[in-house]
Scaffold this motif. Structure first.
Motif, PDB file in Angstrom:
ATOM      1  N   GLY A 284       0.799  -1.237   0.000  1.00 30.97           N
ATOM      2  CA  GLY A 284       0.000   0.000   0.000  1.00 30.97           C
ATOM      3  C   GLY A 284       0.826   1.279   0.000  1.00 30.97           C
TER       4      GLY A 284
ATOM      5  N   SER B 295       6.448   8.070   5.286  1.00 33.49           N
ATOM      6  CA  SER B 295       5.106   7.579   5.621  1.00 33.49           C
ATOM      7  C   SER B 295       4.904   7.622   7.122  1.00 33.49           C
ATOM      8  CB  SER B 295       4.962   6.113   5.198  1.00 33.49           C
ATOM      9  OG  SER B 295       4.689   5.997   3.857  1.00 33.49           O
TER      10      SER B 295
ATOM     11  N   ASP C 155       2.774   5.433   8.553  1.00 27.82           N
ATOM     12  CA  ASP C 155       2.535   4.063   9.010  1.00 27.82           C
ATOM     13  C   ASP C 155       2.925   3.042   7.944  1.00 27.82           C
ATOM     14  OD1 ASP C 155       0.465   4.415   7.218  1.00 27.82           O
ATOM     15  OD2 ASP C 155      -1.003   4.809   8.779  1.00 27.82           O
TER      16      ASP C 155
ATOM     17  N   ASP D  36       1.825  -0.709   6.451  1.00 20.15           N
ATOM     18  CA  ASP D  36       0.860  -1.806   6.402  1.00 20.15           C
ATOM     19  C   ASP D  36       1.561  -3.053   5.899  1.00 20.15           C
ATOM     20  OD1 ASP D  36      -1.180  -0.174   7.240  1.00 20.15           O
ATOM     21  OD2 ASP D  36      -1.821   0.358   5.218  1.00 20.15           O
TER      22      ASP D  36
ATOM     23  N   ALA E 234       0.877  -7.133   4.599  1.00 21.78           N
ATOM     24  CA  ALA E 234      -0.090  -8.153   4.181  1.00 21.78           C
ATOM     25  C   ALA E 234       0.583  -9.515   4.310  1.00 21.78           C
ATOM     26  CB  ALA E 234      -0.521  -7.911   2.739  1.00 21.78           C
TER      27      ALA E 234
ATOM     28  N   THR F  53      -7.510  -7.824  10.043  1.00 18.56           N
ATOM     29  CA  THR F  53      -6.432  -6.949  10.522  1.00 18.56           C
ATOM     30  C   THR F  53      -6.152  -7.113  12.013  1.00 18.56           C
ATOM     31  OG1 THR F  53      -7.005  -5.311   8.861  1.00 18.56           O
ATOM     32  CG2 THR F  53      -5.648  -4.543  10.690  1.00 18.56           C
TER      33      THR F  53
ATOM     34  N   THR G  71      -3.434  -5.459  14.764  1.00 16.98           N
ATOM     35  CA  THR G  71      -2.364  -4.464  14.934  1.00 16.98           C
ATOM     36  C   THR G  71      -1.272  -5.081  15.799  1.00 16.98           C
ATOM     37  OG1 THR G  71      -3.931  -2.666  14.705  1.00 16.98           O
ATOM     38  CG2 THR G  71      -1.820  -2.121  15.713  1.00 16.98           C
TER      39      THR G  71
ATOM     40  N   TYR H 117       1.792  -1.554  13.697  1.00 19.60           N
ATOM     41  CA  TYR H 117       1.749  -2.042  12.304  1.00 19.60           C
ATOM     42  C   TYR H 117       0.427  -2.764  12.093  1.00 19.60           C
ATOM     43  CZ  TYR H 117       6.762  -1.289  12.825  1.00 19.60           C
ATOM     44  OH  TYR H 117       7.984  -0.732  13.077  1.00 19.60           O
ATOM     45  N   GLU H 118      -0.259  -2.409  11.021  1.00 15.68           N
ATOM     46  CA  GLU H 118      -1.483  -3.152  10.709  1.00 15.68           C
ATOM     47  C   GLU H 118      -1.095  -4.356   9.869  1.00 15.68           C
ATOM     48  OE1 GLU H 118      -4.730  -0.863   9.128  1.00 15.68           O
ATOM     49  OE2 GLU H 118      -5.119  -0.104  11.132  1.00 15.68           O
ATOM     50  N   VAL H 119      -1.298  -5.537  10.422  1.00 16.06           N
ATOM     51  CA  VAL H 119      -0.954  -6.760   9.703  1.00 16.06           C
ATOM     52  C   VAL H 119      -2.269  -7.395   9.259  1.00 16.06           C
ATOM     53  CG1 VAL H 119       0.217  -8.990   9.847  1.00 16.06           C
ATOM     54  CG2 VAL H 119       1.104  -7.021  11.133  1.00 16.06           C
ATOM     55  N   THR H 120      -2.443  -7.476   7.948  1.00 17.57           N
ATOM     56  CA  THR H 120      -3.738  -7.927   7.424  1.00 17.57           C
ATOM     57  C   THR H 120      -3.554  -9.177   6.556  1.00 17.57           C
ATOM     58  OG1 THR H 120      -4.468  -5.625   7.400  1.00 17.57           O
ATOM     59  CG2 THR H 120      -5.794  -7.186   6.143  1.00 17.57           C
TER      60      THR H 120
ATOM     61  N   ARG I 294      -7.333  -3.817  -4.986  1.00 17.38           N
ATOM     62  CA  ARG I 294      -6.980  -2.462  -4.558  1.00 17.38           C
ATOM     63  C   ARG I 294      -7.372  -1.418  -5.597  1.00 17.38           C
ATOM     64  NH1 ARG I 294      -3.273  -2.504  -0.009  1.00 17.38           N
ATOM     65  NH2 ARG I 294      -3.214  -4.645   0.702  1.00 17.38           N
TER      66      ARG I 294
END
Ligand code: CTP
Length: 390
Positions: free
Chosen positions: A26, A38, A40, A42, A44, A68, A70, A78-81, A111
């Motif tokens: 992203g 940045s 943050d 992200d 995946a 997701t 965090t 960190y957003e781990v999705t 996306r």
């Protein structure tokens, strides 16, 4: 930022070591290529949310239903999705539910724009399935696959495209632009809290002229009629404007915000209405310290700014700042006399409030000093007059 990347890589490594795929994705990847900081990162991954939770000590299930988790590392979040493909889009909004996938490709294809669909692995290799790198080089925003489909899935992406133009000074690829134009009416189906948030972000981007040009080109004033006047006025300018000023300018002079339509917070709503009201006051009255006492300086400056820029009105900024700097009191609590002191002077206690109001004005206008004895003799005279009236 270096630290944040370092710990982000640690997350990728932990996931990789446990047999899962994991990538930076992203906005972070896009911005890194463009050398932009940045806020943050992200990530995946092919790991399921519960597997992510079990691998890291410090996590929060911030959007578990959507995959997701965090992960917190050294004060960074960190957003781990989990890789996912969106199942169903209802009412042109974000999906109601998602299916998790084991394939990165599924995750990237859902996306919005090619520049946002890049992934980067722990070795620093970029995975670019939709020519995002080339589009970054060409400085263009291009929807992945069929642009109409993308905007029908989530019409907010039309505003996101404008945000990226405002942030990066990119142009919009022709088919994508045509679809934005065709689909802009779908924005009326998006909850206004999402629109408000995105507009706020857009207006904070540096390339103002490009943004305002797109607002006009896409006829967003037809979709958001409350903003039509503001959008027209902004065309061909590059003035910075806050979200609240934007709405005040759209509504001025005779429209009101409908709380059912625009889901602003109460305080935001009141600031918008006040800026609008202050535009009228600045136009029609000679401002005094009483205005500065009654209204905030910042909102008055915001109103003045709109009048100067969009109505060619005389600039009163210095006067406002000066009046505010020399304001003798900012609240009735600053008066060196209280209601208790005044009560014995009046026959009817209703007059206490009236006297205090008059004292506030007289102190502000310099007719009386804010000293107890002076205020007391002033109050006595006022009380005598009022007592006679009764
Ligand atoms: N995304 C999308 N459609 C949306 C919102 C997001 O496809 N309506 C995808 C994009 O790939 C985007 C990613 O989800 O890059 C993350 O979105 P977000 O956190 O909103 O980040 P960006 O807006 O891309 O970037 P920034 O961090 O600059 O806000």
């Amino acid at each position: 930022m270096k630290e944040m990347i370092k710990y982000g890589k640690k997350i990728l490594k932990t996931l990789n070591d446990s047999g899962y795929e994991a990538y930076f994705v992203g906005g972070f990847v896009r911005d890194e290529i463009l050398n932009i900081e940045s806020n943050d990162i992200d990530i995946a991954t092919s790991a399921w949310p519960s597997q992510v939770e079990s691998l890291f000590e410090n996590t929060a299930a911030t959007g578990k239903k959507y995959g997701t988790i965090t992960v917190f590392m050294n004060d960074y979040a960190y957003e781990v999705t989990t890789f996912r493909f969106d199942k169903s889009y209802k009412n042109y909004r974000q999906p109601e539910s998602v299916d998790f996938s084991k394939k990165l490709e599924d995750d990237l294809i859902r996306r919005d724009f090619t520049i946002n669909a890049l992934a980067k692995d722990i070795e620093g290799q970029t995975i670019d399935l939709f020519n995002g790198m080339e589009d970054i080089k060409q400085r263009q925003i291009k929807a992945i696959d069929d642009p109409n489909k993308r905007f029908k899935e989530d019409a907010l992406r039309i505003l996101r495209a404008i945000r990226f133009v405002g942030k990066l000074n990119f142009h919009i690829e022709k088919n994508t632009f045509d679809a934005m134009k065709k689909d802009s009416h779908l924005l009326s189906k998006i909850p206004t809290e999402r629109i408000i948030k995105e507009l706020d972000l857009i207006l904070k981007q540096p390339y103002k002229e490009q943004i305002y040009h797109l607002f006009n080109d896409l006829h967003l004033g037809d979709v958001f009629s409350d903003l039509d006047r503001a959008i027209k006025k902004l065309n061909l300018t590059d003035y910075p404007i806050s979200l609240e000023q934007f709405f005040a300018l759209g509504l001025y002079p005779d429209k009101n915000l409908s709380p059912d339509e625009w889901r602003f917070s109460k305080s935001q709503m009141s600031r918008i209405e006040t800026i609008k009201e202050l535009m009228n006051i600045l136009l029609k009255q000679r401002i005094t310290s009483i205005h500065l006492y009654n209204y905030s300086k910042d909102l008055m400056l915001a109103a003045n700014d709109l009048l100067v820029k969009f109505f060619d009105y005389e600039d009163q900024e210095d006067k406002i700042i000066n009046l505010d700097r020399h304001l003798k009191i900012r609240s009735f609590k600053d008066l060196k006399i209280t209601g208790h002191d005044i009560l014995p002077l009046v026959k009817d206690e209703k007059n206490v409030g009236k006297i205090i109001e008059t004292l506030i004005e007289d102190v502000l206008l310099g007719k009386v000093e804010n000293r107890k004895e002076d205020l007391h003799s002033f109050a006595s005279r006022l009380a005598e007059d009022l007592n006679e009236e009764n």
